[in-house]
Enzyme design. Structure first.
Site, PDB file in Angstrom:
ATOM      1  N   ASP A 169      47.051 -29.291  47.903  1.00 16.30           N
ATOM      2  CA  ASP A 169      46.204 -29.182  46.719  1.00 16.30           C
ATOM      3  C   ASP A 169      46.867 -28.177  45.777  1.00 16.30           C
ATOM      4  OD1 ASP A 169      43.810 -29.512  45.230  1.00 16.30           O
ATOM      5  OD2 ASP A 169      42.835 -27.869  46.272  1.00 16.30           O
ATOM      6  N   ASP A 183      36.922 -32.343  55.444  1.00 12.42           N
ATOM      7  CA  ASP A 183      35.497 -32.024  55.468  1.00 12.42           C
ATOM      8  C   ASP A 183      34.992 -31.437  54.165  1.00 12.42           C
ATOM      9  OD1 ASP A 183      36.859 -29.463  55.720  1.00 12.42           O
ATOM     10  OD2 ASP A 183      34.891 -28.645  56.214  1.00 12.42           O
ATOM     11  N   GLU A 193      50.100 -31.745  57.672  1.00  9.72           N
ATOM     12  CA  GLU A 193      48.963 -31.265  56.875  1.00  9.72           C
ATOM     13  C   GLU A 193      48.088 -32.435  56.435  1.00  9.72           C
ATOM     14  OE1 GLU A 193      46.783 -29.396  56.117  1.00  9.72           O
ATOM     15  OE2 GLU A 193      47.320 -27.671  54.923  1.00  9.72           O
ATOM     16  N   ASP A 194      46.830 -32.139  56.174  1.00  8.41           N
ATOM     17  CA  ASP A 194      45.933 -33.183  55.672  1.00  8.41           C
ATOM     18  C   ASP A 194      46.133 -33.401  54.173  1.00  8.41           C
ATOM     19  OD1 ASP A 194      44.870 -30.681  55.008  1.00  8.41           O
ATOM     20  OD2 ASP A 194      42.834 -31.151  55.646  1.00  8.41           O
ATOM     21  N   GLY A 228      41.611 -29.974  59.423  1.00 11.72           N
ATOM     22  CA  GLY A 228      41.630 -31.214  58.648  1.00 11.72           C
ATOM     23  C   GLY A 228      42.661 -32.243  59.056  1.00 11.72           C
ATOM     24  N   GLY A 246      48.848 -25.921  46.831  1.00 13.64           N
ATOM     25  CA  GLY A 246      50.155 -25.691  47.450  1.00 13.64           C
ATOM     26  C   GLY A 246      50.227 -24.327  48.130  1.00 13.64           C
ATOM     27  N   ASN A 247      49.220 -23.504  47.943  1.00 13.92           N
ATOM     28  CA  ASN A 247      49.243 -22.145  48.494  1.00 13.92           C
ATOM     29  C   ASN A 247      49.383 -22.123  50.019  1.00 13.92           C
ATOM     30  OD1 ASN A 247      48.988 -20.560  46.107  1.00 13.92           O
ATOM     31  ND2 ASN A 247      46.852 -21.167  45.966  1.00 13.92           N
ATOM     32  N   THR A 248      48.606 -22.971  50.697  1.00 20.53           N
ATOM     33  CA  THR A 248      48.626 -22.969  52.161  1.00 20.53           C
ATOM     34  C   THR A 248      50.015 -23.328  52.684  1.00 20.53           C
ATOM     35  OG1 THR A 248      46.308 -23.659  52.168  1.00 20.53           O
ATOM     36  CG2 THR A 248      47.527 -23.909  54.235  1.00 20.53           C
ATOM     37  N   LEU A 249      50.571 -24.431  52.192  1.00 20.21           N
ATOM     38  CA  LEU A 249      51.876 -24.870  52.694  1.00 20.21           C
ATOM     39  C   LEU A 249      52.991 -23.923  52.278  1.00 20.21           C
ATOM     40  CD1 LEU A 249      51.780 -28.761  52.499  1.00 20.21           C
ATOM     41  CD2 LEU A 249      52.007 -27.319  54.528  1.00 20.21           C
ATOM     42  N   PHE A 259      37.488 -34.015  44.762  1.00 17.22           N
ATOM     43  CA  PHE A 259      37.308 -33.462  46.103  1.00 17.22           C
ATOM     44  C   PHE A 259      36.986 -34.590  47.066  1.00 17.22           C
ATOM     45  CE2 PHE A 259      35.416 -31.313  49.684  1.00 17.22           C
ATOM     46  CZ  PHE A 259      36.310 -30.274  49.858  1.00 17.22           C
ATOM     47  N   ARG A 307      34.077 -35.370  58.535  1.00 16.74           N
ATOM     48  CA  ARG A 307      35.421 -35.543  59.102  1.00 16.74           C
ATOM     49  C   ARG A 307      35.558 -36.890  59.810  1.00 16.74           C
ATOM     50  NH1 ARG A 307      37.985 -30.534  58.848  1.00 16.74           N
ATOM     51  NH2 ARG A 307      36.690 -28.687  59.206  1.00 16.74           N
ATOM     52  N   LYS A 352      47.421 -33.845  45.815  1.00 18.11           N
ATOM     53  CA  LYS A 352      46.780 -33.865  44.494  1.00 18.11           C
ATOM     54  C   LYS A 352      47.730 -33.158  43.536  1.00 18.11           C
ATOM     55  CE  LYS A 352      42.118 -32.950  46.108  1.00 18.11           C
ATOM     56  NZ  LYS A 352      41.056 -31.926  46.018  1.00 18.11           N
TER      57      LYS A 352
HETATM   58  P1  IMP Z   1      45.906 -25.637  49.111  1.00 17.80           P
HETATM   59  O1  IMP Z   1      46.253 -24.360  49.777  1.00 17.80           O
HETATM   60  O2  IMP Z   1      45.148 -25.418  47.832  1.00 17.80           O
HETATM   61  O3  IMP Z   1      47.063 -26.583  48.937  1.00 17.80           O
HETATM   62  O4  IMP Z   1      44.813 -26.345  49.995  1.00 17.80           O
HETATM   63  C1  IMP Z   1      45.090 -26.881  51.198  1.00 17.80           C
HETATM   64  C2  IMP Z   1      43.847 -26.964  52.055  1.00 17.80           C
HETATM   65  O5  IMP Z   1      42.620 -27.009  51.292  1.00 17.80           O
HETATM   66  C3  IMP Z   1      43.888 -28.265  52.789  1.00 17.80           C
HETATM   67  O6  IMP Z   1      44.572 -28.109  53.998  1.00 17.80           O
HETATM   68  C4  IMP Z   1      42.429 -28.610  52.976  1.00 17.80           C
HETATM   69  O7  IMP Z   1      41.962 -28.043  54.172  1.00 17.80           O
HETATM   70  C5  IMP Z   1      41.731 -27.974  51.806  1.00 17.80           C
HETATM   71  N1  IMP Z   1      41.450 -28.966  50.748  1.00 17.80           N
HETATM   72  C6  IMP Z   1      42.062 -29.077  49.543  1.00 17.80           C
HETATM   73  N2  IMP Z   1      41.577 -30.096  48.820  1.00 17.80           N
HETATM   74  C7  IMP Z   1      40.628 -30.668  49.604  1.00 17.80           C
HETATM   75  C8  IMP Z   1      39.763 -31.808  49.425  1.00 17.80           C
HETATM   76  O8  IMP Z   1      39.743 -32.525  48.401  1.00 17.80           O
HETATM   77  N3  IMP Z   1      38.924 -32.076  50.459  1.00 17.80           N
HETATM   78  C9  IMP Z   1      38.899 -31.346  51.609  1.00 17.80           C
HETATM   79  N4  IMP Z   1      39.696 -30.293  51.818  1.00 17.80           N
HETATM   80  C10 IMP Z   1      40.546 -29.953  50.831  1.00 17.80           C
HETATM   81 MG    MG Z   2      43.862 -28.057  55.839  1.00 16.98          MG
END
Ligand code: IMP
Ligand code: MG
Length: 186
Positions: free
Chosen positions: A103, A159, A99-100, A44, A105-108, A152, A165, A131
């Site tokens: 959301d 995507d 990062e794109d 992303g 925050g789990n990924t980061l 979303f 994208r 968000k």
């Molecule tokens: P998190 O781990 O919930 O913070 O999500 C992070 C990842 O979820 C991002 O890097 C995106 O790839 C994906 N993501 C979260 N929200 C959206 C959205 O609204 N549109 C597209 N991808 C999203």
């Molecule tokens: Mg991502």
């Protein structure tokens, strides 16, 4: 380009261009005299990364990581898996995660812990979008491009089921296309 699948544009192309330019200037100032390593989280953030690089005035290197995504679903499971790791060690380097969107925050949160354990000289984070309403875990993000509502979004690299994208703006997908792409019927 599937423009007609978009219900609403949240961030226009010219706003993206201007904000990325400003972020580039701020980030360049923060890394004055250094050579940061930009780590983009696939897929992303590729468009943001490509534009941000060209807005930087400091020399820098790039690398990529891939984490498990939602697949076709739009909700985070809270479980993060590394699909592709960095090519090189980051010990002693000034690392900037690109990062794109943040959301839940789990990924980061997970990536930050993983990379900090490798002893970089510094670790900072830039996320194009945030968000805040959806945050489950608090992550210190150094730069945020835009805060957006709990919707979303797709475009500018983001995507839904690998589509959209290429849209040059950040937009909200019409609900009928979620249902269609998820194969749901009603
Ligand atoms: P998190 O781990 O919930 O913070 O999500 C992070 C990842 O979820 C991002 O890097 C995106 O790839 C994906 N993501 C979260 N929200 C959206 C959205 O609204 N549109 C597209 N991808 C999203
Ligand atoms: Mg991502």
């Amino acid at each position: 380009m599937l423009r007609e699948h978009i219900a609403e544009i949240l961030v226009h192309e010219d706003e993206l261009r201007q904000r990325v330019r400003d972020l580039g200037a701020e980030i360049s100032q923060a890394y004055e005299g250094r050579k940061p390593l930009l780590v983009a989280v696939l897929k992303g953030s590729v468009i943001f990364m490509a534009d941000l690089m060209r807005a930087l005035t400091v020399p820098h290197a790039i690398d990529f990581m891939a984490t498990s995504s939602y697949g076709a679903a739009t909700e985070s499971s809270g479980v993060v898996r590394i699909l592709k790791d960095l090519d090189e060690p980051i010990e002693g380097k000034d690392v900037l995660i690109v990062e794109d969107i943040i959301d839940s925050g789990n990924t980061l949160h997970y990536l930050r812990g993983l990379l900090l354990a490798r002893n970089p000289a510094s670790l900072r984070i830039v996320s194009l979008l945030s968000k805040p309403a959806r945050r489950q875990v608090d992550v210190p993000v150094d730069w945020i491009g835009f805060e957006i509502p709990d919707k979303f979004v797709v475009g500018y690299g983001l995507d839904f089921a690998e589509l959209y994208r290429d849209l040059p703006f950040i937009g909200v997908l019409k609900e009928e296309y979620y249902r269609h792409l998820l194969g749901e019927e009603d």
